[in-house]
Design a protein around this motif. Structure first.
Motif, PDB file in Angstrom:
ATOM      1  N   GLY A 154       0.773  -1.232   0.000  1.00  0.00           N
ATOM      2  CA  GLY A 154       0.000   0.000   0.000  1.00  0.00           C
ATOM      3  C   GLY A 154       0.804   1.282   0.000  1.00  0.00           C
ATOM      4  O   GLY A 154       1.833   1.415  -0.667  1.00  0.00           O
ATOM      5  N   SER A 155       0.333   2.246   0.790  1.00  0.00           N
ATOM      6  CA  SER A 155       0.936   3.571   0.825  1.00  0.00           C
ATOM      7  C   SER A 155       2.347   3.549   1.403  1.00  0.00           C
ATOM      8  O   SER A 155       3.148   4.448   1.122  1.00  0.00           O
ATOM      9  N   LYS A 156       2.670   2.529   2.210  1.00  0.00           N
ATOM     10  CA  LYS A 156       4.007   2.461   2.815  1.00  0.00           C
ATOM     11  C   LYS A 156       5.087   2.201   1.769  1.00  0.00           C
ATOM     12  O   LYS A 156       6.232   2.602   1.950  1.00  0.00           O
ATOM     13  N   LYS A 214       4.952   3.489  -1.268  1.00  0.00           N
ATOM     14  CA  LYS A 214       5.163   4.809  -1.866  1.00  0.00           C
ATOM     15  C   LYS A 214       5.987   5.693  -0.935  1.00  0.00           C
ATOM     16  O   LYS A 214       6.862   6.442  -1.382  1.00  0.00           O
TER      17      LYS A 214
END
Length: 483
Positions: A117-119, A121
């Motif tokens: 997920g966002s981690k 990025k």
């Protein structure tokens, strides 16, 4: 009869296939890649080569800000945290079982496999920001070393009477032009001699710095410095606080290598498990690095005390032998020319792969122009997009370096940016997922307390470095860097 013969043939075929697989296993690993042959000693060598670099030059200054008690203590603390966090990260090389689980080839692969997920990025953003900062720091350091060579010769020829002030912009531009040329070499970072040359150069200038520090202490017939470092009065109380915080960033920068740990671990053979071998390699390399850093930093501080220069080999604490200083600074420049390309390759690759994916039919992005070279085996291949993009990147880095030519501030900021997320946060979070540590258990709480403490240290180091940049900008005219 026919069925019996067929069964016999099938059995022979299966036996033949098994023998092929057995033969293949001698040359290939479980993922189909060529057999890995690394061990704890080769991995240690890779880590030491990656860690010992330009960061060693600012350690005497860092200890001068903290003093004889806090300076070495913080270096030991950073070495322990680096070792412990690296041990956690080594467990995350394989997803699942430590002997047969799926391999993660890069740091980002590991973050994607465990956290997603966002981690992912966030990890990419921090990595690229860190690499971009390193490229600026290397440009500044290389130009300062080039100037130091000219200044030491100027000092020598004038007998120390000429202050030999000069503008640093010309040297930054020269370094930038060289990097533009080297950036057009495909896979420059994979040239076999590059790591060897970088290792030899980094040990050369680090050892010279250590030797000169030892010689200066002997010449002084005593040890300089104080228990608490540079005193209030020499600097203001506010400056003392900010510079102490900045010193933490300088020490963190000297120990930063976590982002390439997974790649180094991917060279190790198994069994035993790669994580077990990597833990041993990390312990060896951190001990060797810490001993070397303590010697360089402490002897530098012992030689110059509170007036320790920001860069041990270019701050002109040493004047003689001038030829030895020239060798040391030439080694720094050679090391940084190659290191700049190694650190920039991931940025180059990410942009170029993304551009090719988004515009697959563009000749500007994908087509290579072949230029025949007399006497060469193959023609030179030039890609227009690579030429424009990489040249533009180097120009931007060079301009920013000319605007902010502050070695210690930039090094401190880079160390602060990369220390908490890359060295501590992601390894802790991935280790918790890998080992399935129960939430709110004692170990879970302790790991998060470690992460929180390191976040505070990183924020303090970043604040100190930014404060240093702001203070320097107050007395500095852009594009007029005089040394």
């Amino acid at each position: 009869m026919t069925m019996g013969k067929g069964s016999k043939d099938n059995h022979q075929q299966q036996s033949f296939d098994v023998s092929i697989d057995a033969a293949d296993s001698k040359f290939f690993d479980d993922d189909g890649h060529s057999k890995r042959s690394g061990n704890k000693w080769t991995a240690s060598a890779h880590i030491i080569t990656a860690v010992i670099g330009s960061g060693v030059l600012s350690l005497a200054w860092a200890i001068a800000q903290l003093g004889w008690i806090a300076g070495p203590s913080m270096m030991l603390l950073f070495s322990f945290v680096t070792y412990y966090a690296s041990s956690l990260l080594s467990v995350c090389y394989r997803t699942g079982d430590q002997l047969n689980g799926k391999r993660n080839y890069t740091y980002t692969d590991a973050v994607r496999a465990y956290l997603g997920g966002s981690k992912v990025k966030f990890c990419g953003l921090v990595q690229y920001a860190n690499l971009f900062g390193v490229s600026i720091g290397y440009t500044i350091a290389a130009s300062i070393s080039m100037m130091a060579i000219k200044r030491s010769n100027c000092f020598h020829s004038s007998g120390g009477k000429n202050p030999c002030h000069m503008n640093g912009n010309l040297y930054m531009i020269s370094f930038g032009i060289v990097e533009i040329l080297f950036s057009q070499i495909p896979n420059f970072d994979q040239l076999w001699w590059l790591s060897t040359l970088a290792a030899v150069m980094s040990f050369t200038y680090s050892t010279i710095g250590l030797g000169l520090g030892v010689g200066k202490v002997i010449e002084n017939k005593g040890i300089k410095g104080s228990l608490t470092g540079i005193t209030v009065g020499t600097v203001t109380q506010t400056q003392k606080v900010w510079r102490s915080f900045q010193a933490l960033g300088n020490i963190a920068f000297a120990y930063s290598y976590s982002m390439i740990l997974i790649e180094i671990q991917d060279t190790i053979k198994s069994p035993p498990s790669e994580s077990k071998t990597m833990k041993a390699a990390t312990l060896i390399s951190v001990i060797v690095t810490t001993v070397f850093y303590m010697l360089c930093g402490c002897f530098g501080y012992a030689a110059f005390g509170d007036s320790s220069p920001g860069n041990l080999l270019t701050g002109f604490g040493f004047y003689n032998p001038f030829w030895l200083l020239d060798i040391a600074n030439a080694a720094i420049v050679i090391h940084l020319v190659g290191a700049f390309q190694v650190y920039c390759q991931p940025i180059y690759s990410a942009v170029e792969k993304n551009a090719a994916k988004r515009f697959p039919d563009s000749d500007f992005i994908n087509k290579n122009i072949e230029i025949p070279i007399p006497g060469a085996v193959s023609p030179l291949k030039i890609n227009l997009f690579r030429l424009v993009w990489r040249s533009s990147f180097v120009i931007v880095v060079t301009v920013i370096s000319m605007l902010l030519p502050f070695f210690n501030d930039i090094v401190g900021l880079i160390g602060a940016i990369g220390f908490w997320p890359l060295t501590v946060y992601f390894p802790v979070e991935m280790y918790i997922v890998q080992t399935k540590i129960p939430k709110w258990s004692t170990k879970w709480i302790c790991l998060h307390m470690l992460s929180a403490a390191c976040l505070v240290i990183s924020l303090a180091a970043a604040a100190g470095s930014v404060a240093g940049v702001v203070a320097d900008l107050g007395v500095y005219k852009p594009f007029h860097a005089m040394y």
